[in-house]
Design a protein around this motif. Sequence first.
Motif, PDB file in Angstrom:
ATOM      1  N   GLN A 238      32.095 -18.928  43.405  1.00  0.00           N
ATOM      2  CA  GLN A 238      33.532 -19.122  43.223  1.00  0.00           C
ATOM      3  C   GLN A 238      34.224 -19.342  44.557  1.00  0.00           C
ATOM      4  OE1 GLN A 238      36.382 -15.822  42.274  1.00  0.00           O
ATOM      5  NE2 GLN A 238      36.498 -16.845  40.287  1.00  0.00           N
ATOM      6  N   ASP A 239      33.797 -18.575  45.587  1.00  0.00           N
ATOM      7  CA  ASP A 239      34.395 -18.663  46.923  1.00  0.00           C
ATOM      8  C   ASP A 239      33.392 -18.085  47.908  1.00  0.00           C
ATOM      9  OD1 ASP A 239      35.781 -18.361  49.300  1.00  0.00           O
ATOM     10  OD2 ASP A 239      37.588 -17.557  48.366  1.00  0.00           O
ATOM     11  N   ALA A 240      32.941 -18.906  48.835  1.00  0.00           N
ATOM     12  CA  ALA A 240      31.936 -18.449  49.799  1.00  0.00           C
ATOM     13  C   ALA A 240      32.430 -17.247  50.596  1.00  0.00           C
ATOM     14  CB  ALA A 240      31.569 -19.589  50.746  1.00  0.00           C
ATOM     15  N   GLY A 241      33.741 -17.125  50.758  1.00  0.00           N
ATOM     16  CA  GLY A 241      34.300 -16.002  51.488  1.00  0.00           C
ATOM     17  C   GLY A 241      34.089 -14.668  50.799  1.00  0.00           C
ATOM     18  N   ASN A 242      33.735 -14.698  49.524  1.00  0.00           N
ATOM     19  CA  ASN A 242      33.503 -13.443  48.799  1.00  0.00           C
ATOM     20  C   ASN A 242      32.253 -12.710  49.277  1.00  0.00           C
ATOM     21  OD1 ASN A 242      35.781 -13.677  47.202  1.00  0.00           O
ATOM     22  ND2 ASN A 242      34.699 -14.745  45.539  1.00  0.00           N
ATOM     23  N   ALA A 243      31.453 -13.370  50.091  1.00  0.00           N
ATOM     24  CA  ALA A 243      30.254 -12.706  50.624  1.00  0.00           C
ATOM     25  C   ALA A 243      30.610 -11.445  51.403  1.00  0.00           C
ATOM     26  CB  ALA A 243      29.475 -13.672  51.514  1.00  0.00           C
ATOM     27  N   ARG A 244      31.825 -11.376  51.924  1.00  0.00           N
ATOM     28  CA  ARG A 244      32.213 -10.212  52.727  1.00  0.00           C
ATOM     29  C   ARG A 244      32.342  -8.937  51.904  1.00  0.00           C
ATOM     30  NH1 ARG A 244      36.896 -13.123  51.722  1.00  0.00           N
ATOM     31  NH2 ARG A 244      38.862 -11.972  51.377  1.00  0.00           N
ATOM     32  N   PHE A 245      32.381  -9.069  50.596  1.00  0.00           N
ATOM     33  CA  PHE A 245      32.501  -7.879  49.747  1.00  0.00           C
ATOM     34  C   PHE A 245      31.136  -7.312  49.344  1.00  0.00           C
ATOM     35  CE2 PHE A 245      36.307 -10.500  48.901  1.00  0.00           C
ATOM     36  CZ  PHE A 245      37.216  -9.670  49.528  1.00  0.00           C
ATOM     37  N   PHE A 246      30.076  -7.907  49.853  1.00  0.00           N
ATOM     38  CA  PHE A 246      28.719  -7.449  49.550  1.00  0.00           C
ATOM     39  C   PHE A 246      28.011  -7.100  50.862  1.00  0.00           C
ATOM     40  CE2 PHE A 246      30.056 -10.201  46.137  1.00  0.00           C
ATOM     41  CZ  PHE A 246      29.625  -9.529  45.002  1.00  0.00           C
ATOM     42  N   SER A 247      27.388  -5.945  50.883  1.00  0.00           N
ATOM     43  CA  SER A 247      26.639  -5.533  52.071  1.00  0.00           C
ATOM     44  C   SER A 247      25.207  -5.206  51.674  1.00  0.00           C
ATOM     45  CB  SER A 247      27.301  -4.330  52.743  1.00  0.00           C
ATOM     46  OG  SER A 247      27.463  -3.262  51.835  1.00  0.00           O
ATOM     47  N   ALA A 248      24.335  -5.152  52.660  1.00  0.00           N
ATOM     48  CA  ALA A 248      22.907  -4.987  52.402  1.00  0.00           C
ATOM     49  C   ALA A 248      22.608  -3.660  51.714  1.00  0.00           C
ATOM     50  CB  ALA A 248      22.131  -5.080  53.705  1.00  0.00           C
ATOM     51  N   GLY A 249      21.699  -3.727  50.743  1.00  0.00           N
ATOM     52  CA  GLY A 249      21.192  -2.541  50.071  1.00  0.00           C
ATOM     53  C   GLY A 249      19.676  -2.558  50.117  1.00  0.00           C
ATOM     54  N   LYS A 250      19.044  -1.980  49.123  1.00  0.00           N
ATOM     55  CA  LYS A 250      17.587  -2.028  49.079  1.00  0.00           C
ATOM     56  C   LYS A 250      17.147  -3.463  48.781  1.00  0.00           C
ATOM     57  CE  LYS A 250      17.056  -0.703  44.208  1.00  0.00           C
ATOM     58  NZ  LYS A 250      16.640   0.379  43.271  1.00  0.00           N
ATOM     59  N   PRO A 251      15.865  -3.802  48.984  1.00  0.00           N
ATOM     60  CA  PRO A 251      15.421  -5.182  48.791  1.00  0.00           C
ATOM     61  C   PRO A 251      15.833  -5.741  47.432  1.00  0.00           C
ATOM     62  CG  PRO A 251      13.688  -3.918  49.838  1.00  0.00           C
ATOM     63  CD  PRO A 251      14.772  -2.932  49.483  1.00  0.00           C
ATOM     64  N   GLY A 252      16.436  -6.933  47.459  1.00  0.00           N
ATOM     65  CA  GLY A 252      16.873  -7.591  46.241  1.00  0.00           C
ATOM     66  C   GLY A 252      18.187  -7.085  45.703  1.00  0.00           C
ATOM     67  N   HIS A 253      18.826  -6.181  46.426  1.00  0.00           N
ATOM     68  CA  HIS A 253      20.072  -5.587  45.954  1.00  0.00           C
ATOM     69  C   HIS A 253      21.121  -5.564  47.066  1.00  0.00           C
ATOM     70  CE1 HIS A 253      17.194  -4.206  42.953  1.00  0.00           C
ATOM     71  NE2 HIS A 253      18.219  -3.985  42.150  1.00  0.00           N
ATOM     72  N   LEU A 254      22.371  -5.489  46.640  1.00  0.00           N
ATOM     73  CA  LEU A 254      23.503  -5.431  47.548  1.00  0.00           C
ATOM     74  C   LEU A 254      24.464  -4.352  47.066  1.00  0.00           C
ATOM     75  CD1 LEU A 254      24.089  -9.290  47.739  1.00  0.00           C
ATOM     76  CD2 LEU A 254      23.148  -7.881  49.584  1.00  0.00           C
ATOM     77  N   GLN A 255      25.380  -3.953  47.945  1.00  0.00           N
ATOM     78  CA  GLN A 255      26.429  -2.985  47.592  1.00  0.00           C
ATOM     79  C   GLN A 255      27.757  -3.746  47.505  1.00  0.00           C
ATOM     80  OE1 GLN A 255      23.546  -0.459  47.245  1.00  0.00           O
ATOM     81  NE2 GLN A 255      25.633   0.342  46.945  1.00  0.00           N
ATOM     82  N   PHE A 256      28.447  -3.601  46.370  1.00  0.00           N
ATOM     83  CA  PHE A 256      29.635  -4.402  46.074  1.00  0.00           C
ATOM     84  C   PHE A 256      30.910  -3.579  46.240  1.00  0.00           C
ATOM     85  CE2 PHE A 256      32.106  -6.623  42.449  1.00  0.00           C
ATOM     86  CZ  PHE A 256      32.799  -7.419  43.355  1.00  0.00           C
ATOM     87  N   ASP A 257      31.836  -4.094  47.015  1.00  0.00           N
ATOM     88  CA  ASP A 257      33.154  -3.483  47.190  1.00  0.00           C
ATOM     89  C   ASP A 257      34.124  -4.136  46.214  1.00  0.00           C
ATOM     90  OD1 ASP A 257      35.504  -2.337  48.048  1.00  0.00           O
ATOM     91  OD2 ASP A 257      35.542  -3.359  49.993  1.00  0.00           O
ATOM     92  N   ILE A 258      34.107  -3.679  44.969  1.00  0.00           N
ATOM     93  CA  ILE A 258      34.959  -4.308  43.958  1.00  0.00           C
ATOM     94  C   ILE A 258      36.434  -4.032  44.217  1.00  0.00           C
ATOM     95  CG2 ILE A 258      34.706  -2.388  42.317  1.00  0.00           C
ATOM     96  CD1 ILE A 258      34.810  -4.526  40.061  1.00  0.00           C
ATOM     97  N   GLY A 259      36.749  -2.844  44.723  1.00  0.00           N
ATOM     98  CA  GLY A 259      38.141  -2.565  45.051  1.00  0.00           C
ATOM     99  C   GLY A 259      38.677  -3.494  46.121  1.00  0.00           C
ATOM    100  N   GLY A 260      37.869  -3.753  47.145  1.00  0.00           N
ATOM    101  CA  GLY A 260      38.261  -4.679  48.192  1.00  0.00           C
ATOM    102  C   GLY A 260      38.433  -6.099  47.668  1.00  0.00           C
ATOM    103  N   TYR A 261      37.558  -6.477  46.730  1.00  0.00           N
ATOM    104  CA  TYR A 261      37.668  -7.811  46.135  1.00  0.00           C
ATOM    105  C   TYR A 261      38.987  -7.954  45.382  1.00  0.00           C
ATOM    106  CZ  TYR A 261      36.979 -11.706  42.952  1.00  0.00           C
ATOM    107  OH  TYR A 261      37.162 -12.871  42.248  1.00  0.00           O
ATOM    108  N   VAL A 262      39.332  -6.949  44.578  1.00  0.00           N
ATOM    109  CA  VAL A 262      40.581  -7.015  43.814  1.00  0.00           C
ATOM    110  C   VAL A 262      41.779  -7.040  44.761  1.00  0.00           C
ATOM    111  CG1 VAL A 262      42.038  -5.774  42.167  1.00  0.00           C
ATOM    112  CG2 VAL A 262      39.579  -5.971  41.751  1.00  0.00           C
ATOM    113  N   ALA A 263      41.741  -6.252  45.820  1.00  0.00           N
ATOM    114  CA  ALA A 263      42.834  -6.263  46.789  1.00  0.00           C
ATOM    115  C   ALA A 263      42.997  -7.641  47.422  1.00  0.00           C
ATOM    116  CB  ALA A 263      42.586  -5.212  47.873  1.00  0.00           C
ATOM    117  N   ALA A 264      41.880  -8.301  47.722  1.00  0.00           N
ATOM    118  CA  ALA A 264      41.936  -9.632  48.314  1.00  0.00           C
ATOM    119  C   ALA A 264      42.489 -10.655  47.328  1.00  0.00           C
ATOM    120  CB  ALA A 264      40.552 -10.053  48.788  1.00  0.00           C
TER     121      ALA A 264
END
Length: 253
Positions: A178-204
């Motif tokens: 949807q928007d390449a800039g949304n990558a900033r709301f995901f950070s590294a997790g265990k292999p094959g997984h990421l941690q999602f900042d949904i609150g930050g996404y909604v604020a943006a």
Amino acid sequence: MVELIKAPLLDAVPHGFAGRRGGVSGGIYAGLNVGLGSEDDPDAIVRNRDLARDAVLPGAALVTVRQVHSARAETVTAPFAMDARPEADAIVTDRPGLLLGILTADCVPVLFADPAAGVVGAAHAGWKGAIGGVTDATLAAMEALGAARARIVAAIGPCIGRASYEVTDDFAHRFEEQDAGNARFFSAGKPGHLQFDIGGYVAARLAAAGVVRVAVLDEDTYSQPDRFFSYRRACHRGEPGYGRQMSMIGLPA
């Protein structure tokens, strides 16, 4: 006592983000469970909803909808009968004496107000509604009642935090497509997984839509079992059900 979290940005109108403290439910639903779709005692749920309402705007008519993870906003002029609630994930009104309630159990609750216009709104933003534009629909519905986007203030209440929200790479790709800039709301997790900042996404999303004053209360529902219900935590614990908390905003009669 019902615990209410408030946002200074919304001080001009009655509001509050309720958690699970207070209430009459027991067992896995212990506290202020307001979820009509749960397997809790129906009488306890009704009593809890009354307690939550009276903690914010005593005597008001509580208005909720059938939440379906959509991007639909419903404009409310009068209370709905319980069996006639429309399917929607946001509610707006300009009518005094109504208290809008949104239920969550990890998803993002957002409360909105334009006090000068006398218009308020509430939105339930799960990931489907968030990416689908439920907050944008809320703003448009408020504007139709006379609110001005430049005056609207919003607060993001307790929701699952980045550290607790593990998602797959494929999940993240939906947002990045949807928007390449949304990558900033995901950070590294265990292999094959990421941690999602949904609150930050909604604020943006709110900021991009022109809301210049947004408060993020930064309360993680998953990691605070004594304060909040959490769908994901209940699943991880193998519990047969989960409670819901309510976020409310209204206009005094």
